[in-house]
Write an enzyme that holds these catalytic residues in place. Structure first.
Site, PDB file in Angstrom:
ATOM      1  N   ASP A  21       0.846  -1.196   0.000  1.00 11.99           N
ATOM      2  CA  ASP A  21       0.000   0.000   0.000  1.00 11.99           C
ATOM      3  C   ASP A  21       0.883   1.247   0.000  1.00 11.99           C
ATOM      4  O   ASP A  21       1.424   1.632   1.039  1.00 11.99           O
ATOM      5  CB  ASP A  21      -0.902  -0.060   1.249  1.00 11.99           C
ATOM      6  CG  ASP A  21      -1.726   1.203   1.447  1.00 11.99           C
ATOM      7  OD1 ASP A  21      -1.780   2.038   0.520  1.00 11.99           O
ATOM      8  OD2 ASP A  21      -2.319   1.343   2.544  1.00 11.99           O
TER       9      ASP A  21
ATOM     10  N   ASP B 210      -8.022 -13.506 -18.912  1.00  5.05           N
ATOM     11  CA  ASP B 210      -8.980 -14.047 -17.943  1.00  5.05           C
ATOM     12  C   ASP B 210     -10.098 -14.808 -18.672  1.00  5.05           C
ATOM     13  O   ASP B 210     -10.598 -14.345 -19.705  1.00  5.05           O
ATOM     14  CB  ASP B 210      -9.575 -12.856 -17.173  1.00  5.05           C
ATOM     15  CG  ASP B 210     -10.405 -13.284 -15.988  1.00  5.05           C
ATOM     16  OD1 ASP B 210      -9.864 -13.939 -15.096  1.00  5.05           O
ATOM     17  OD2 ASP B 210     -11.611 -12.955 -15.964  1.00  5.05           O
TER      18      ASP B 210
ATOM     19  N   ASP C 255      -1.386  -0.851  -4.186  1.00  4.79           N
ATOM     20  CA  ASP C 255      -1.493   0.000  -5.362  1.00  4.79           C
ATOM     21  C   ASP C 255      -0.201  -0.062  -6.174  1.00  4.79           C
ATOM     22  O   ASP C 255       0.762  -0.724  -5.782  1.00  4.79           O
ATOM     23  CB  ASP C 255      -1.819   1.442  -4.944  1.00  4.79           C
ATOM     24  CG  ASP C 255      -0.927   1.905  -3.794  1.00  4.79           C
ATOM     25  OD1 ASP C 255       0.293   1.655  -3.872  1.00  4.79           O
ATOM     26  OD2 ASP C 255      -1.444   2.486  -2.811  1.00  4.79           O
TER      27      ASP C 255
ATOM     28  N   GLU D 247      -5.998 -18.147 -19.438  1.00  2.00           N
ATOM     29  CA  GLU D 247      -6.568 -18.947 -18.350  1.00  2.00           C
ATOM     30  C   GLU D 247      -7.596 -19.864 -19.000  1.00  2.00           C
ATOM     31  O   GLU D 247      -8.711 -19.448 -19.320  1.00  2.00           O
ATOM     32  CB  GLU D 247      -7.251 -18.044 -17.311  1.00  2.00           C
ATOM     33  CG  GLU D 247      -7.721 -18.847 -16.110  1.00  2.00           C
ATOM     34  CD  GLU D 247      -8.933 -18.259 -15.392  1.00  2.00           C
ATOM     35  OE1 GLU D 247      -9.198 -18.699 -14.267  1.00  2.00           O
ATOM     36  OE2 GLU D 247      -9.610 -17.376 -15.949  1.00  2.00           O
TER      37      GLU D 247
ATOM     38  N   ASP E  66      -4.075   3.982   2.014  1.00  2.00           N
ATOM     39  CA  ASP E  66      -5.533   3.842   2.138  1.00  2.00           C
ATOM     40  C   ASP E  66      -5.952   2.425   2.530  1.00  2.00           C
ATOM     41  O   ASP E  66      -7.135   2.095   2.494  1.00  2.00           O
ATOM     42  CB  ASP E  66      -6.235   4.259   0.829  1.00  2.00           C
ATOM     43  CG  ASP E  66      -5.894   3.334  -0.329  1.00  2.00           C
ATOM     44  OD1 ASP E  66      -5.047   2.421  -0.158  1.00  2.00           O
ATOM     45  OD2 ASP E  66      -6.465   3.520  -1.422  1.00  2.00           O
TER      46      ASP E  66
HETATM   47  C1  GLC Z   1     -10.824 -15.721 -13.328  1.00  2.00           C
HETATM   48  C2  GLC Z   1     -10.082 -14.971 -12.249  1.00  2.00           C
HETATM   49  C3  GLC Z   1     -10.965 -14.885 -11.052  1.00  2.00           C
HETATM   50  C4  GLC Z   1     -12.225 -14.126 -11.426  1.00  2.00           C
HETATM   51  C5  GLC Z   1     -12.908 -14.770 -12.620  1.00  2.00           C
HETATM   52  C6  GLC Z   1     -13.941 -13.863 -13.221  1.00  2.00           C
HETATM   53  O1  GLC Z   1     -11.075 -17.049 -12.993  1.00  2.00           O
HETATM   54  O2  GLC Z   1      -8.848 -15.573 -11.997  1.00  2.00           O
HETATM   55  O3  GLC Z   1     -10.333 -14.253  -9.977  1.00  2.00           O
HETATM   56  O4  GLC Z   1     -13.099 -14.109 -10.347  1.00  2.00           O
HETATM   57  O5  GLC Z   1     -12.009 -15.052 -13.646  1.00  2.00           O
HETATM   58  O6  GLC Z   1     -13.331 -12.778 -13.857  1.00  2.00           O
END
Ligand code: GLC
Length: 522
Positions: free
Chosen positions: A22, A204, A30, A259, A26
């Site tokens: 941080d 993602d 960041d 992912e 806050d």
């Molecule tokens: C992926 C991310 C996870 C998130 C999901 C929706 O699995 O790693 O953290 O909640 O996507 O975006």
């Protein structure tokens, strides 16, 4: 020496920005905080950082609900902070990967606000997935039976009667990737960050972008299966071919890692065709129990999955979405110290494997999962949507302890409460406490990573299995032999001179829950 391109054998460190450091006091991490702690990553010996989302967001899902893809949330800093971070990362000899969230936006994204204000059938709605309910008197049942990954239905109804799809939280409406404006917008977003100097993207929910046009029911099938209507539809690959052309238009080995959860190696390999993604996450190790035969099986399968593609495998033990592996390895019995011993041994396995390793912040400190967070502190939508039935992922997202003896342990200025409470017992787990202790987890990570750097230029990209007792796993990569003993009883080591061990050897015997790297000649 590293192999080329850099990401093929890189060690990448996941920074969960909100919980790393941080810088503005806050209570939340960041970009300035990340900048101020780059020395830790250099000293640790990783090659790159992956930053989780720092974009403007209402944080309904920790920032995976993006309201503006070209900005920085004021909580996390400014674009100038981002540019300064890129420069500093590179000056430290590191690379920078950022998260991109293309499957859904935040419900506060201007596109979704416009869609909600626009009538059914309008082009603004067509950027998302709006449908009428099931036929019936007032269409009050959702259009199909798809569940949200966070629990409950994947559809929410607007007052005008239409439903919108959200594979995750209600605040994360899914985009319609069949709409050309969505495609061109994201290519532009990639260029925006590539122009600012990022080295790559973590994509993602990469397999979910295009849904089957029929929107057919799952009818009892698991929603993640690739044979189902949601994930890994053939059309998703067109998107990554176009993204690859964008990346290839830049110099400097820019990359993308998806992912991708699949239920088979063929599906995984499709993402790794030469004109698509450079890497995909392989979650096999993370999912495996503490067992030599299970590890051997997942390593074999993971290597076989990427072999036809020529891509390098990827390995991961923990992330911001999973229970920390130190704690996983303690379950179901909780014997003191066993999780830490196994986590050290698992690191030697991870770093001996060919390909690249993704570490999650805090594993270098041996942090456990925090299982006793007060209900009022929990923020994960999984916790909220299950009405407290599921603990969710906050327990692996507790801020990092850097120094001192009380909260916030150097995470931020003294007296400022971090966004999730930190356990009092973490005084002995701070970076400061561990840096001066040669027997600490941190010292062990540094040593193992430094040794991997020295050896990596001599390591072939494949491995040779050696005969091992049932509870153990032995393999060799040129000059390096890995011996891992998941059992309770000592096993005789394979030939070689010990370079690094997680526990003292008895002569040539490796104790249980321990691993060794051996130097092999010839
Ligand atoms: C992926 C991310 C996870 C998130 C999901 C929706 O699995 O790693 O953290 O909640 O996507 O975006």
């Amino acid at each position: 020496m590293t192999v080329s391109p850099w990401w093929r054998d890189a060690v990448v460190y996941e920074v969960y920005v909100r919980s790393f450091a941080d810088g503005n006091g806050d209570g939340e991490g960041d970009l300035r905080g990340v900048r101020s702690r780059l020395g830790h990553l250099r000293d640790l010996g990783v090659d790159a950082l992956w930053l989780t989302p720092f974009y403007p967001s209402p944080l309904a899902d920790g920032g995976y609900d993006v309201a503006d893809y070209r900005g920085v949330d004021p909580r996390f800093g400014t674009l100038d902070d981002f540019d300064a971070l890129v420069a500093d990362v590179h000056a430290h000899g590191l690379r920078l990967i950022i998260d991109i969230v293309p499957n859904h936006t935040s419900d506060r994204h201007p596109w979704f606000r416009e869609a909600v204000g626009a009538p059914p059938g309008s082009p603004a709605r067509d950027r998302y997935i709006f449908r009428r309910g099931r036929p019936g008197p007032d269409g009050e049942d959702p259009p199909n039976d798809w569940p949200s990954a966070f629990g409950g239905p994947a559809w929410t109804r607007l007052p005008d009667g239409e439903w919108y799809l959200h594979l995750f939280a209600t605040e994360q409406p899914d985009l319609n990737w069949r709409d050309p404006t969505v495609r061109s917008e994201f290519e532009d977003i990639l260029r925006f960050w590539l122009d600012r100097g990022v080295d790559g993207f973590r994509i993602d929910v990469a397999a979910g972008l295009v849904k089957d046009a029929s929107f057919r029911d799952l009818a009892g099938r698991d929603h993640r299966v690739v044979s189902g209507p949601i994930y890994s539809r053939p059309e998703v690959h067109e998107i990554y071919r176009r993204w690859r052309r964008v990346l290839d238009g830049y110099g400097g080995d820019r990359m993308a890692i998806g992912e991708v959860w699949t239920d088979g190696p063929e599906e995984l390999a499709r993402y790794l065709r030469p004109d698509e993604l450079h890497q995909v996450f392989q979650f096999d190790l993370q999912l495996a129990p503490w067992s030599a035969s299970a590890f051997r099986e997942v390593v074999l399968a993971a290597l076989a999955a990427v072999a036809p593609t020529g891509a390098a495998p990827t390995w991961v033990l923990s992330s911001h979405d999973s229970v920390r592996h130190r704690t996983r390895y303690e379950r179901p019995l909780s014997m003191p110290g066993v999780g830490t011993a196994r986590a050290k041994a698992a690191l030697l396995l991870l770093l001996a494997l060919p390909g690249s390793a993704y570490l999650y912040q805090g594993e270098e400190l041996g942090l456990p999962e925090v299982t006793d967070l007060p209900d009022g502190a929990r923020q994960d939508p999984i916790w909220k949507r299950s009405r407290g039935g599921l603990p969710g992922r906050d327990g692996c997202r507790v801020p990092l302890p850097w120094s001192g003896t009380e909260e916030p342990f150097g995470f931020g200025p003294p007296g400022v409460r971090p966004w999730l409470p930190m356990p009092a017992g973490w005084a002995s787990l701070t970076v400061e406490a561990q840096a001066s202790d040669p027997s600490s987890m941190l010292a062990f990570y540094r040593e193992a990573l430094a040794m991997r750097r020295t050896l990596r230029g001599d390591l072939p990209e494949d491995l040779t299995w050696l005969d091992a007792p049932e509870t153990a796993l032995f393999f060799r990569r040129g000059p390096l032999t890995l011996a891992l003993n998941c059992g309770d009883h000592p096993v005789r080591l394979p030939p070689g001179r010990p370079l690094l061990t997680t526990a003292p050897l008895y002569g040539d015997l490796l104790p249980g829950d321990a691993a060794a790297w051996l130097r092999t000649r010839g």
